[in-house]
Motif scaffolding. Structure first.
Motif, PDB file in Angstrom:
ATOM      1  N   ILE A  64       0.883  -1.164   0.000  1.00  0.00           N
ATOM      2  CA  ILE A  64       0.000   0.000   0.000  1.00  0.00           C
ATOM      3  C   ILE A  64       0.923   1.217   0.000  1.00  0.00           C
TER       4      ILE A  64
ATOM      5  N   PRO B 239       1.477  11.762   1.281  1.00  0.00           N
ATOM      6  CA  PRO B 239       1.825  12.835   2.229  1.00  0.00           C
ATOM      7  C   PRO B 239       0.680  13.193   3.180  1.00  0.00           C
TER       8      PRO B 239
ATOM      9  N   GLY C 179      -1.149  11.177   4.756  1.00  0.00           N
ATOM     10  CA  GLY C 179      -1.340  10.136   5.761  1.00  0.00           C
ATOM     11  C   GLY C 179      -2.195   8.975   5.285  1.00  0.00           C
ATOM     12  N   LEU C 180      -2.871   9.127   4.148  1.00  0.00           N
ATOM     13  CA  LEU C 180      -3.661   8.023   3.594  1.00  0.00           C
ATOM     14  C   LEU C 180      -2.752   7.037   2.860  1.00  0.00           C
ATOM     15  N   TYR C 181      -3.252   5.823   2.695  1.00  0.00           N
ATOM     16  CA  TYR C 181      -2.567   4.832   1.878  1.00  0.00           C
ATOM     17  C   TYR C 181      -3.389   4.526   0.631  1.00  0.00           C
TER      18      TYR C 181
ATOM     19  N   GLN D 200      -4.621   1.893  -1.740  1.00  0.00           N
ATOM     20  CA  GLN D 200      -4.776   0.438  -1.717  1.00  0.00           C
ATOM     21  C   GLN D 200      -5.066  -0.072  -3.128  1.00  0.00           C
TER      22      GLN D 200
ATOM     23  N   ARG E 253      -8.228   7.306  12.070  1.00  0.00           N
ATOM     24  CA  ARG E 253      -7.077   7.750  11.281  1.00  0.00           C
ATOM     25  C   ARG E 253      -5.896   7.928  12.223  1.00  0.00           C
TER      26      ARG E 253
ATOM     27  N   GLN F  76       0.883   8.994  11.139  1.00  0.00           N
ATOM     28  CA  GLN F  76       1.088   8.712   9.719  1.00  0.00           C
ATOM     29  C   GLN F  76       1.628   9.934   8.971  1.00  0.00           C
ATOM     30  N   ALA F  77       1.600  11.099   9.612  1.00  0.00           N
ATOM     31  CA  ALA F  77       2.031  12.348   8.952  1.00  0.00           C
ATOM     32  C   ALA F  77       3.458  12.197   8.427  1.00  0.00           C
TER      33      ALA F  77
ATOM     34  N   LYS G 194      -1.320   0.789  10.207  1.00  0.00           N
ATOM     35  CA  LYS G 194      -1.673   0.715   8.783  1.00  0.00           C
ATOM     36  C   LYS G 194      -2.991   0.006   8.515  1.00  0.00           C
TER      37      LYS G 194
ATOM     38  N   PHE H 191     -10.107   4.174   8.545  1.00  0.00           N
ATOM     39  CA  PHE H 191     -10.465   5.062   7.425  1.00  0.00           C
ATOM     40  C   PHE H 191      -9.219   5.541   6.680  1.00  0.00           C
ATOM     41  N   GLY H 192      -8.142   4.758   6.780  1.00  0.00           N
ATOM     42  CA  GLY H 192      -6.848   5.226   6.285  1.00  0.00           C
ATOM     43  C   GLY H 192      -6.502   4.820   4.866  1.00  0.00           C
ATOM     44  N   MET H 193      -7.433   4.132   4.153  1.00  0.00           N
ATOM     45  CA  MET H 193      -7.129   3.701   2.784  1.00  0.00           C
ATOM     46  C   MET H 193      -7.882   4.574   1.772  1.00  0.00           C
TER      47      MET H 193
END
Lengths: 462, 264
Positions: free
Chosen positions: A320, A324, A326-328, A330, B114, B118-119, B131, B195-197
């Motif tokens: 993944i 920048p 913070g999201l990935y 997929q 979130r 991750q920043a 993750k 909610f990180g994807m």
């Protein structure tokens, strides 16, 4: 230039004419082999004779020459005047090596690990030595390795492929079944999604083997996945993805989108005319052209059709792409257009000034390579390189540009454009969108700085 | 042909053409069919129910495939020390085999779904729990691939127990929690990066839209001196003597390096 004096030409021959005559008369037995070794020592004075292990285990005599040993201009070449034993004696018989091996002098051309990259060798990478290869086909024994739970050599007679899920007839196939099905052979590149991952933030590794060596290209032979799905009565109105599963300890799984599964995906057993190598999935692997290597599931044992993707480990925790914000990202599979110069490239040293062929590889997961441009001034000006045929879809393309090096420091770059019109990006452009923590899918323009000493260094130009 | 104006003959004539056309269509489609779709009957056999059950172990994000069973935090603690801690550490913090499972998550992350660490400027080492967005992924992977040197050796209840303990270590559940096919879906709503994807990108399909596309400038493309980053010498040395990695004949040699022996 003083540094040129320490550079070496190919090994010299230090046998005396008398020794050669003796060998010609009486043959090249063990005793005379020793004699030859001693002759080298005597003749070279400060040079040393060393016995080293070749890549294939045999002891190989290697010369270590004194600095500056070169054929002097204006002198007759003893390699021409004094015939070597291989020219004056009978060579080896046929079938001495039933499955041929590279020359004993090719010991530098090996797959290698990058120290510190991974913590366990069973879940690790061995890189292809691109700096030493020609053309577009990767020799099967040099195909890069990436395993997630080690590799095994599986008995094909016991291997099974199960196809089930959203199909009318869940089925099991043996290799006897599969290898009777209508097969095709196609040449495709195979690149790990993490190729060039160590370079996202700054140049980190010394040679093209480590920057780009999770890349290979082979002719694969197998049955189109669409044939198998049809044979099992796939429910195309429902199915959205195919789960592909390996028979290794981790039973690695990836979801293949249905439109791609029905397009050019193969269930393959052949690679470069022979069976797959065990490290590359013997006896069965998925071939997913244009998509990162992890989806090319090795030791393939199961295909399951589902009405959604499967969120497996290697598409939810690994593979993944960190952004920048913070999201990935997929399910990011496509290997976008990319290229690299393999000569001159990092860690190489050019012998002297003059003519060189700038050569390298270009590829795109979206189709054919349309054009490759080369810059020798750090991206200020570009000229278009010649593309070597064949130019195939989702396949490595070799490019060449004739060039004379005048001895000045310069920065070499290549930039590929694919048939969709997409232009391989600079580091600046790529980082502006994806930052430098992405890990995966780094297809930025590679820069090599050639210094006045002839040494090539890995650098980056924004 | 068809010159007669008599209605019946006309109809007969038209029908004759239609029959001929249909016949030709049938013939041509047969030829095509023979090329595209050969008769493959007899190759492969029907999968048997027990065989399907043996291999069909994947668990999806919607929990399709999740088998009934349960395991408590307490059971998991013992199991963890026996089978997980050697690689992952007693608290899921170890770097010895892989990235840490735990670390870098806060109660606020759990609330928001979130992970703040991750920043891009964060110095926190990335952990699995920072993750993963689908709890099914953890269950599926432990079932198929763990422990590292004995994959698939855990019972269904042991998979539940080991994950119950992991969620306890992550402060997602209390010490008396029991993880089961009924309670696993509830953990989904506690995953710190649920909610990180994002699927909003062009890398999922061959026809996807690229996120960068510069014009291919040919002349005077760089203004001023280009900004050049150079590889640190230390990185050159740990990869061994490059002279041994290139041929000693041909267009180039490898650079000779005094190497710091790489660890075996």
């Amino acid at each position: 230039m003083s540094s040129f004096k320490s550079w070496r030409r190919a090994p010299e021959n230090f046998l005396s004419a008398q020794t050669l005559e003796d060998i010609q008369r009486a043959g090249f037995d063990a005793q005379r082999r020793e004699l030859v070794a001693k002759a080298f020592l005597a003749a070279t004075g400060s040079a040393a004779m060393v016995l080293s292990k070749s890549a294939w285990g045999a002891s190989v005599a290697q010369e270590v020459l004194p600095a500056g040993a070169r054929t002097t201009v204006g002198e007759d070449d003893p390699h021409i005047l004094q015939l070597p034993p291989h020219t004056t004696h009978l060579g080896n018989p046929v079938a001495m090596r039933g499955y041929g091996l590279p020359s004993q002098y090719e010991g530098a051309t090996l797959r290698r690990e990058s120290p510190g990259l991974t913590k366990v060798r069973e879940s690790s990478v061995a890189f292809t030595p691109l700096q030493n290869l020609f053309g577009i086909i990767t020799p099967s024994g040099l195909h890069f390795e990436r395993h997630h739970s080690g590799w095994s050599d599986i008995d094909p007679k016991h291997h099974r492929l199960m196809v089930h899920g959203l199909v009318k007839k869940p089925k099991v196939y043996t290799l006897d079944d599969l290898m009777r099905l209508p097969s095709v052979s196609r040449i495709h590149f195979l690149e790990c999604g993490a190729n060039t991952s160590m370079e996202w933030a700054s140049p980190a590794v010394p040679t093209v083997q480590y920057t780009h060596g999770m890349l290979s290209c082979s002719e694969f032979t197998g049955v189109p996945l669409s044939v198998l799905l049809d044979d099992c009565g796939a429910d195309l109105s429902q199915a959205q993805a195919v789960l592909a599963e390996g028979a290794d300890g981790s039973s690695l799984t990836r979801s293949i989108p249905m439109d791609h599964a029905l397009d050019d995906v193969l269930v393959a057993w052949g690679m470069n005319g022979e069976m797959l190598r065990p490290e590359n999935g013997y006896p069965l692997r998925l071939v997913v052209p244009g998509v990162q290597g992890v989806s090319w599931v090795k030791w393939l044992r199961r295909l399951k059709l589902g009405d959604q993707k499967f969120a497996t480990r290697d598409e939810s925790i690994h593979y993944i792409d960190a952004l920048p914000n913070g999201l990935y990202r997929q399910y990011s599979g496509i290997q976008e257009c990319k290229s690299v110069i393999t000569t001159p490239s990092g860690g190489q040293r050019l012998i002297e000034h003059g003519f060189y062929n700038i050569t390298g590889l270009a590829w795109s997961g979206r189709g054919k390579i349309k054009r490759v441009d080369v810059s020798v001034d750090g991206g200020r000006n570009w000229q278009t390189a010649a593309l070597q045929e064949p130019v195939l879809s989702k396949c490595l393309t070799r490019f060449n540009l004739p060039w004379r090096w005048n001895g000045e420091r310069c920065i070499l770059q290549s930039r590929a454009i694919d048939e969709t019109g997409y232009v391989q990006p600079t580091y600046g452009a790529l980082r502006a969108v994806r930052g430098s923590q992405s890990v995966y899918h780094n297809n930025a323009i590679q820069s090599w700085r050639l210094d006045a000493t002839g040494e090539v260094l890995n650098v980056q130009v924004d | 042909m068809c010159k007669s104006i008599e209605m019946t003959r006309l109809i007969r004539c038209v029908m004759g053409w239609m029959v001929m056309g249909a016949l030709m269509l049938t013939l041509s489609s047969r030829v095509v069919a023979q090329e595209i779709k050969p008769d493959l009957s007899g190759l492969g056999r029907a999968a048997r129910p027990n065989e399907l059950a043996a291999w069909n172990t994947d668990v999806r994000a919607d929990f399709q495939g999740l088998p009934p069973g349960q395991g408590s935090v307490k059971e998991g603690e013992l199991l963890w020390e026996q089978k997980c801690a050697r690689c992952h550490g007693s608290f899921g913090e170890s770097h010895s085999h892989t990235n840490p499972l735990l670390g870098g998550i806060t109660p606020d992350d759990v609330k928001k779904g979130r992970v703040a660490a991750q920043a891009p400027d964060s110095k926190v080492p990335v952990s699995t729990l920072m993750k993963v967005a689908t709890v099914s992924t953890l269950w599926d992977f432990v079932r198929r691939a763990m422990p590292w040197d004995a994959p698939k050796s855990l019972s269904t209840n042991e998979v539940y127990a080991s994950l119950a303990y992991l969620f306890f270590l992550a402060d997602l559940v209390e010490a008396d929690f029991v993880l089961s096919d009924k309670t696993l879906p509830k953990i989904q709503n506690l995953l710190p990066n649920r909610f990180g994807m994002t699927l909003d990108h062009g890398l999922g399909s061959v026809n996807g839209k690229p996120d960068v596309n510069q014009p291919a400038c040919m002349k005077d493309c760089v203004v001023g001196e280009p900004k050049v980053k150079v590889m640190p010498t230390r990185m050159k040395q740990i990869h061994g003597n490059l002279e041994d990695q290139m041929r000693d004949f041909g267009a180039f040699r490898g650079v000779t390096l005094e190497t710091k022996a790489a660890k075996p």
